[in-house]
Structures are given as C-alpha cells and as structure tokens.
Design a protein around this motif. Structure first.
Motif, mmCIF file in Angstrom:
data_model
loop_
_atom_site.group_PDB
_atom_site.id
_atom_site.type_symbol
_atom_site.label_atom_id
_atom_site.label_comp_id
_atom_site.label_asym_id
_atom_site.label_seq_id
_atom_site.Cartn_x
_atom_site.Cartn_y
_atom_site.Cartn_z
ATOM 1 N N ALA A 24 0.317 -2.487 -1.423
ATOM 2 C CA ALA A 24 1.634 -2.824 -1.978
ATOM 3 C C ALA A 24 1.691 -2.531 -3.474
ATOM 4 O O ALA A 24 2.694 -2.007 -3.980
ATOM 5 N N ALA A 25 0.608 -2.866 -4.193
ATOM 6 C CA ALA A 25 0.571 -2.606 -5.639
ATOM 7 C C ALA A 25 0.700 -1.113 -5.926
ATOM 8 O O ALA A 25 1.424 -0.695 -6.836
ATOM 9 N N TYR A 26 0.019 -0.286 -5.129
ATOM 10 C CA TYR A 26 0.068 1.174 -5.322
ATOM 11 C C TYR A 26 1.467 1.717 -5.011
ATOM 12 O O TYR A 26 2.009 2.528 -5.766
ATOM 13 N N ILE A 27 2.060 1.245 -3.910
ATOM 14 C CA ILE A 27 3.394 1.719 -3.511
ATOM 15 C C ILE A 27 4.441 1.322 -4.552
ATOM 16 O O ILE A 27 5.306 2.122 -4.922
ATOM 17 N N LYS A 28 4.336 0.096 -5.076
ATOM 18 C CA LYS A 28 5.285 -0.347 -6.105
ATOM 19 C C LYS A 28 5.142 0.481 -7.384
ATOM 20 O O LYS A 28 6.135 0.834 -8.012
ATOM 21 N N GLY A 29 3.914 0.789 -7.756
ATOM 22 C CA GLY A 29 3.707 1.608 -8.939
ATOM 23 C C GLY A 29 4.245 3.010 -8.765
ATOM 24 O O GLY A 29 4.807 3.599 -9.694
ATOM 25 N N LEU A 30 4.115 3.537 -7.549
ATOM 26 C CA LEU A 30 4.506 4.915 -7.274
ATOM 27 C C LEU A 30 6.016 5.071 -7.103
ATOM 28 O O LEU A 30 6.580 6.109 -7.451
ATOM 29 N N PHE B 214 3.314 13.771 -0.290
ATOM 30 C CA PHE B 214 3.324 13.275 1.093
ATOM 31 C C PHE B 214 3.453 11.753 1.130
ATOM 32 O O PHE B 214 4.153 11.201 1.973
ATOM 33 N N ILE B 215 2.777 11.076 0.199
ATOM 34 C CA ILE B 215 2.843 9.605 0.166
ATOM 35 C C ILE B 215 4.249 9.133 -0.189
ATOM 36 O O ILE B 215 4.775 8.185 0.419
ATOM 37 N N LEU B 216 4.881 9.801 -1.170
ATOM 38 C CA LEU B 216 6.260 9.439 -1.534
ATOM 39 C C LEU B 216 7.210 9.616 -0.361
ATOM 40 O O LEU B 216 8.052 8.751 -0.080
ATOM 41 N N ALA C 242 -3.245 5.290 5.811
ATOM 42 C CA ALA C 242 -4.358 6.248 5.875
ATOM 43 C C ALA C 242 -4.288 7.241 4.702
ATOM 44 O O ALA C 242 -5.317 7.569 4.094
ATOM 45 N N LEU C 243 -3.075 7.693 4.367
ATOM 46 C CA LEU C 243 -2.905 8.612 3.234
ATOM 47 C C LEU C 243 -3.276 7.928 1.916
ATOM 48 O O LEU C 243 -3.939 8.537 1.053
ATOM 49 N N ILE C 244 -2.849 6.668 1.752
ATOM 50 C CA ILE C 244 -3.151 5.931 0.517
ATOM 51 C C ILE C 244 -4.659 5.708 0.390
ATOM 52 O O ILE C 244 -5.244 5.891 -0.689
ATOM 53 N N ILE D 188 6.607 6.811 2.006
ATOM 54 C CA ILE D 188 7.189 5.537 1.561
ATOM 55 C C ILE D 188 8.671 5.472 1.933
ATOM 56 O O ILE D 188 9.144 4.460 2.488
ATOM 57 N N ILE D 189 9.399 6.537 1.630
ATOM 58 C CA ILE D 189 10.840 6.574 1.951
ATOM 59 C C ILE D 189 11.048 6.465 3.462
ATOM 60 O O ILE D 189 11.897 5.695 3.934
ATOM 61 N N LEU D 190 10.253 7.208 4.226
ATOM 62 C CA LEU D 190 10.379 7.182 5.687
ATOM 63 C C LEU D 190 10.064 5.800 6.245
ATOM 64 O O LEU D 190 10.765 5.295 7.140
ATOM 65 N N ASN D 191 9.024 5.148 5.706
ATOM 66 C CA ASN D 191 8.660 3.807 6.169
ATOM 67 C C ASN D 191 9.749 2.792 5.870
ATOM 68 O O ASN D 191 10.036 1.915 6.703
ATOM 69 N N LEU D 192 10.371 2.888 4.688
ATOM 70 C CA LEU D 192 11.446 1.947 4.341
ATOM 71 C C LEU D 192 12.665 2.148 5.243
ATOM 72 O O LEU D 192 13.320 1.170 5.650
ATOM 73 N N ILE D 193 12.971 3.405 5.563
ATOM 74 C CA ILE D 193 14.103 3.679 6.461
ATOM 75 C C ILE D 193 13.819 3.141 7.854
ATOM 76 O O ILE D 193 14.659 2.451 8.461
ATOM 77 N N VAL D 194 12.609 3.427 8.372
ATOM 78 C CA VAL D 194 12.236 2.968 9.717
ATOM 79 C C VAL D 194 12.186 1.448 9.775
ATOM 80 O O VAL D 194 12.630 0.834 10.747
ATOM 81 N N LEU D 195 11.661 0.815 8.724
ATOM 82 C CA LEU D 195 11.564 -0.644 8.676
ATOM 83 C C LEU D 195 12.926 -1.310 8.803
ATOM 84 O O LEU D 195 13.069 -2.355 9.459
ATOM 85 N N ASN D 196 13.957 -0.709 8.218
ATOM 86 C CA ASN D 196 15.290 -1.301 8.230
ATOM 87 C C ASN D 196 16.138 -0.875 9.425
ATOM 88 O O ASN D 196 17.063 -1.596 9.810
ATOM 89 N N LEU D 197 15.831 0.287 10.011
ATOM 90 C CA LEU D 197 16.651 0.781 11.125
ATOM 91 C C LEU D 197 15.969 0.623 12.484
ATOM 92 O O LEU D 197 16.602 0.233 13.466
#
Length: 734
Positions: free
Chosen positions: A234-240, A433-435, A461-463, A438-447
């Motif tokens: 989470a810390a890495y994703i927030k920073g990125l 790829f990680i960015l 795994a990428l992180i 992140i966008i894809l995961n946030l979309i899937v999480l909400n939809l």
C-alpha cells in the motif's frame, strides 16, 4: 534548428534571470511597475526606429516582469510576519479556509489552512497567510469521519494550537523543510491536538467546488488502497499513484536512492506520460477533438490526485501543449513546450522555483531536449533498428537525465548511483506496467469486486519483483558513491563544464583532440572539487558537534580518528528517536565517520532497526544504568580531588557523569553544576569541556584562568559545530 525555432525558451530564460534579480535585490513592487511602464513606453517609441534596441527593451521588460512576479510572492507582508513571529510557541486561535488536505489517517491529519484571522488572548489580528496544520489524533475519541467532515477543502473552520517556524536542516545536506514550505508560500506551522476548539464555521456545499470533489476522490482512493493491500504494498502504491510517500520505510527509500531509481517514487513526468498513454488508448475510438478534451480532463484529475506536484503539473501542461499541437497540426518542439509549461507554473506560483520536484523535473526534461540529441547523433551512425535501437534510446535518455539532474541529486540525496543506468532500464518499463495495474485494480475493485483478488495477485507479483530488482542493485557494494556538501559553486561550475563539453562534442575538431580536451576538463573539475566545495569540516582536526533533534540531544566528538557519541532521549517516543538516529547516521557520513570508538545512549531506541547501528561496536555492549548503554571498551573510575586521570572513557555512577579523553581534551558530560567541581579542577593544566545533557551551555577551560561559558541557542539552527583549538572553541558556520 535555427534560433527562431525557440521563441518561448528565450522568454523563459529571461524570465528566470528576472527571478534571480528579484531574489538578489529587493525593490518595492510599485518601483517595478514604474520601470515596466517606462520600458514599455520606450519600446513603442523605438519599435519603428531601431529594431535591435526595441528587442533589447523587450528583453528588459520580460526580466523586470519576472523580478516583479517573484518579489510579489517572496517578500511577503512584513507586518504579518512580525505578528506571527511574536506569537511563536504561544497558543493561538485561527480562523480560515481549508485549501488542501496533505495527509489523513487515524493518527494525524495534515492540511493547509488559508488564515484570515488570528486570535491571541481575545485580541484578533487580521492576516492573509497559508499555514500548514498538523492535527494529532492519537488522543481523540472521535471517529475519522467526524474530522473528515470538518477538515474538507473549501470549509471555513476554527482551530487552536501552537505556532512555530518550520525547522531548519539539522545537519549539512539535511532536507530543508523550511525552504520546501516556502515554495508553497507557507511560512509557519500550527501544531494542534485540541479537539474542543476545532469547529466548523461554514461548510462549502457548492456543486462548483471541484477541489473538494477531487480531494475526496484522492482520499477515497487512498483508503481503498490501504484496506485492500498489505502495508508495504500500500505504501508503494500510494507513493507511485497519489504522491504520498510518508509510509514508505526509510530502508526501502534508501534502496531506491542507492540504485538510482528514487525518481519513480516521486509522481512526475514519467507517471504522467504513462497516464496520458493509457488515456489515449482508452479514448482511441473518439475523434481527435473529443480525445484531446477527454485526455486533458483526465490529466487535470490525475494532477489533483497526485496533490498538484509541480512535476505533474509540468508534465500535464506539456502533454496538453503537444495535444493542442496535434489538433492545430502545428509542429511541436520540446524546448518550446517545456518553456510554456514553466512560464505558466511560475507566473501562478513563482515560489515553485525552490521546489525540488520542479527543479528535478525541469532539469530532466531540458536534458532530454538538449543532451540526448547530441548523444543520439553518434548512435545514428550505427544504423540500429528494432529492439536494439529502443534499448539504446532508453540508455541514452537515462544518461542525459543523469547528466542534467546530477547537481540536484547530489545536493538533496548526497549520493550518486553508479548502477542507475542499468537499474532504470528494468525499473522504468516495469513502473509503467505497475501503474497500469494500479488503475485496472481500482476499476475492477469498484465495478467487479469478485474479480479483484485475481488482478491483485498479478499486481502484487509485479511490485514484489520490482522490490527484488531495486534491492539487488541497491545492495551491490559498488552501487553508489557518496557526494558530500555539493555547493552552489559546485553546481555552477558543473553546468559550465557540461556546456563546454557539449560545445567541444558538436565542434569539427579532430576526435582525438575532442577526447583529450574532454578528459582534461573532467579531470580538472573532479581534481578541484574540494576547492569549489564549501568544506564544513576538515580531516585531522578536532570537532565537537551539539544538536537538538526532534526527540534527542546529541553530543558528537570527532578527534584524530577517534570518535565519541552521546545521545539523550528527551521522551519515550521510539518513532521519533529512530528517525533521529537515521538522520544522525547521515550526519556521520557527511563527517566521514565510519565507526565510533565509544557510544553512550540514554535510550532504548538504539536496539530498534536503524542505519546508525552499523557504526557501533556491537561486540562490546555494557549496561551502565537502567537506560544507559555503552558500546565499546570502558573502565570505571572516580573524580579525584586533585587531578582528573582517566583512560579513554569513565562513567561515574553516583552523579551520572561521563568523561571521554582525547589526546588534548577531557570532555565531561554531566548534570552537575560546574560550580561544584570547578575548584577541584582550577589549578590543573587540563583542557576541559563541560557539557550538560540539556545542551543549554558549554563550559571550557584551556588553562588555569578558569572556565569560559558559551551559551547555546538552537532557535534558528538545531546543530552547532565547534572546532577544538588550543585557545578555545571556535564555532563553524554552515
């Protein structure tokens, strides 16, 4: 290309020269206005008569306008600053509007408050200042939602707390928070934990309050990341993604610095470029006009999610300029695009010129525009194609960026990564790829939340792979070299050397002559580095360093390759003491200290994981008292009535007095008053330095004339450096 291809860069350079003049010379704003009117009038007179003179006048107009814009922000209202200075360390009541939320969690909220009134002892002072507010929630019984409703962008609130100046750097090369906040037009900090006097005066419910909507979106994304990923991920994703690096552990940041890829943790042009490509792909089915509008809106939203970092604003503006060029079918030149972005940013917020993000971002893009073509001219002769050409292009861009940003990297991180060129070839594409993930995961999480675990496993795994790569490169013994005290003079000389070398490379001289000339120039610069550098300390001299850090009082003695360290913890805050120890480790690297012969700690925090432990003698640990630990060889002794005879170290338990002896001095650290023992020591030809743990005064005795007192004032500077001389203590300014 011809000089006429770069009209905006000329204006940008003149504008920056005006900034420099405004910084060096204070002139009232009305004088600048009079000068601008006079220059403009002169321009219209000479426009038809003398074209050259008219162009010179235009140049002076741009410089004067730049100086006026800078001065109007940099030299703030003196009356207000005097009021705030007088109210420092006093409890005050502020009234104002929340202009931005920097950080929000269950322990702390950090936000910007545009203050219109300050109240002290029921006396109101009207002001117009932006303050950074740190609200400590650890003792609160209210829910986080309660504070979110009050501290929301656009709301009018009332809050009480204690005013203070942003702290100065603790040691040479430390992060300058005061200058960073100055770049955001913030001169003071309010520390608060008084929840009874936090009130919502007026809530902004306007549907046009887009800042509040985007701020709430940023917080929602943050909470979703924290709830669905482990702490480190989470810390890495927030920073990125949202430019919040607070929770990234120091050891992880150090690995990124050592491997030369720390820039991927700062949301910048790289991230914005990837976002722009993703948006262009998403809106690919629309016509060019709709696509440009949608991508521009998307970049606007992302800039706010990334907390309006100057580098993101620069990259977003440049992207929009490029898109408008496509729309109008005009040729885009990178130098003109970056100049337009720079002018827009600095006109609206001239103090961004002090922001490290702005400096690194613009120097990187200018390097790509100016240095990369020179390098690419030589590679073109190889006639490369396909994947090989792509790889070489990435390598050349990385080299160009490293050359252009070196002075800023050396100044802010005191390190230069030798392995960065290779590490960037892997980490930069992986970041893309990680960015996207992140966008894809946030979309899937909400939809489609049921599919989220699958997408999450791929992203994690990428992180993890990215961490492995960074740790591998960062822990190589030759990964980086330390750059100490890189000064402004170093930076100016460095860029002059780069310009000269670029001129030689582009000239038509013989290749052998070019090689020899460049080698001699580089050798001379490196050889004379110490002459250009403002050395704070010199080897083979004795130094005493006294520092009041956030939670620790520090005494450090460096004497003829023998080093002694004493730390007093002021309160039981393990978190703050650990940060102090890591900062102290950086200080010792600046002093060239690899190992302490003796170290005494009045704290338990040393046993936490921190960088300083590697410099201690962990094979000899002795517990002198409940909270006093000694690292290194020691002997116990008592204070004799006639003479102070001791080995390198003594601890006198009944008075908690510690004595460290060098070849010339006896350093005494004791809570006792000097008057109690001065008679016993006055007749002896001993050189004694007496220091109290609270670091309020230092006493020294060079001969039989008695002790001399030196009062310590840490109000403006939290570290004092003294050279130990035969005639006494000489303070070293830094």
């Amino acid at each position: 290309m011809k000089a006429s291809d770069y009209p905006v860069i000329k204006v940008f350079i003149l504008f920056l020269i005006g900034f420099l003049l405004g910084y060096l010379i204070f002139i009232p704003s009305f004088v600048y206005i009079l000068i601008l009117l006079a220059l403009t009038f002169a321009f219209f007179i000479f426009q038809q008569r003398n074209e050259f003179f008219a162009n010179v006048l235009i140049g002076f107009v741009v410089m004067t306008f730049g100086a006026f814009v800078f001065s109007s922000k940099f030299y703030t209202n003196e009356r207000e600053l005097k009021i705030l200075d007088a109210l420092q360390k006093k409890k005050v009541l502020l009234y104002g509007e929340v202009s931005g939320v920097e950080y929000l969690d269950k322990e702390k909220i950090q936000f910007e408050l545009k203050v219109d009134s300050i109240s002290y002892r029921k006396v109101n002072f009207p002001v117009n200042q932006i303050l950074l507010v740190n609200l400590d929630l650890r003792e609160s019984s209210f829910s986080l939602n309660y504070f979110e409703r009050i501290i929301s962008v656009g709301n009018q609130i009332r809050i009480s707390g204690t005013l203070s100046n942003p702290p100065e750097p603790v040691y040479p090369g430390d992060f300058n928070l005061r200058l960073y906040l100055k770049s955001k037009n913030i001169n003071y900090i309010l520390q608060s934990n008084n929840f009874d006097e936090l009130n919502l005066i007026k809530e902004n419910r306007s549907i046009f309050n887009y800042k509040r909507l985007l701020s709430n979106l940023r917080q929602k994304i943050k909470f979703q990341i924290e709830r669905n990923f482990d702490l480190l991920e989470a810390a890495y994703i927030k920073g990125l993604f949202i430019a919040e690096r607070t929770d990234i552990p120091d050891e992880v940041k150090n690995s990124f610095v050592n491997s030369g890829v720390i820039h991927v943790l700062a949301v910048s042009g790289l991230h914005t470029g990837y976002i722009a490509l993703i948006l262009l792909s998403l809106f690919g089915r629309f016509n060019i006009v709709v696509r440009v509008i949608l991508v521009s809106i998307g970049l606007f939203v992302f800039a706010h999610i990334a907390n309006l970092s100057p580098s993101v604003i620069r990259a977003s503006l440049m992207s929009v300029v490029v898109l408008l060029g496509l729309l109008t079918q005009r040729k885009n030149i990178l130098l003109n695009s970056i100049s337009i972005a720079g002018l827009i940013i600095l006109i609206f917020n001239p103090l961004d010129v002090f922001n490290p993000s702005f400096q690194l971002s613009f120097s990187a893009v200018l390097s790509i525009a100016l240095i990369y073509p020179i390098l690419n001219d030589y590679v073109k002769k190889l006639n490369l194609s396909g994947f090989t050409k792509l790889l070489i292009d990435l390598l050349l861009i990385s080299i160009a960026v490293s050359i252009g940003t070196f002075p800023f990297v050396a100044s802010y991180y005191q390190k230069f990564s030798i392995i960065s060129l290779i590490a960037n070839l892997i980490v930069i594409p992986l970041t893309g790829f990680i960015l996207g993930g992140i966008i894809l995961n946030l979309i899937v999480l909400n939809l489609i939340p049921s599919l989220f675990p699958i997408y999450k496993s791929v992203l994690v795994a990428l992180i993890d792979f990215n961490y492995s790569v960074v740790n591998f490169f960062g822990n190589l013994p030759f990964a980086y070299t330390t750059i100490k005290n890189f000064s402004l003079m170093n930076s100016i000389a460095y860029y002059l050397v780069v310009v000269i070398i670029a001129g030689i490379v582009k000239s038509r001289f013989n290749p052998l002559f070019k090689f020899v000339s460049i080698a001699l120039i580089v050798f001379n610069y490196v050889y004379h580095y110490d002459l250009l550098d403002k050395n704070i300390v010199e080897r083979n001299k004795n130094y005493l360093v006294l520092s009041k850090m956030s939670n620790s009082n520090v005494i450090l003695l460096s004497s003829n390759e023998r080093c002694f360290l004493k730390i007093f913890e002021r309160s039981d805050s393990l978190f703050h003491t650990k940060k102090d120890l890591n900062k102290l480790n950086q200080l010792t690297e600046n002093f060239g200290i690899d190992k302490f012969n003796l170290a005494s700690f009045s704290t338990h925090s040393i046993f936490l994981k921190n960088d300083l432990k590697n410099k201690l003698d962990l094979t000899r640990i002795k517990r002198l008292d409940d909270k006093i630990w000694l690292f290194g060889k020691s002997d116990e002794a008592e204070l004799n009535d006639k003479i102070l005879v001791c080995p390198r170290y003594k601890f006198i338990k009944n008075s908690f007095t510690e004595v460290f002896t060098t070849d010339d001095f006896h350093i005494v650290v004791s809570p006792l008053n000097i008057e109690r023992v001065s008679d016993k020591l006055s007749n002896e030809q001993l050189k004694i330095i007496w220091i109290k743990p609270q670091l309020d005064t230092v006493f020294y005795k060079i001969n039989s004339n008695g002790f001399t007192a030196v009062s310590l004032n840490f109000e403006k500077q939290r570290m004092k450096i003294y050279e130990l001389r035969n005639e006494g203590l000489k303070e070293i300014k830094w």
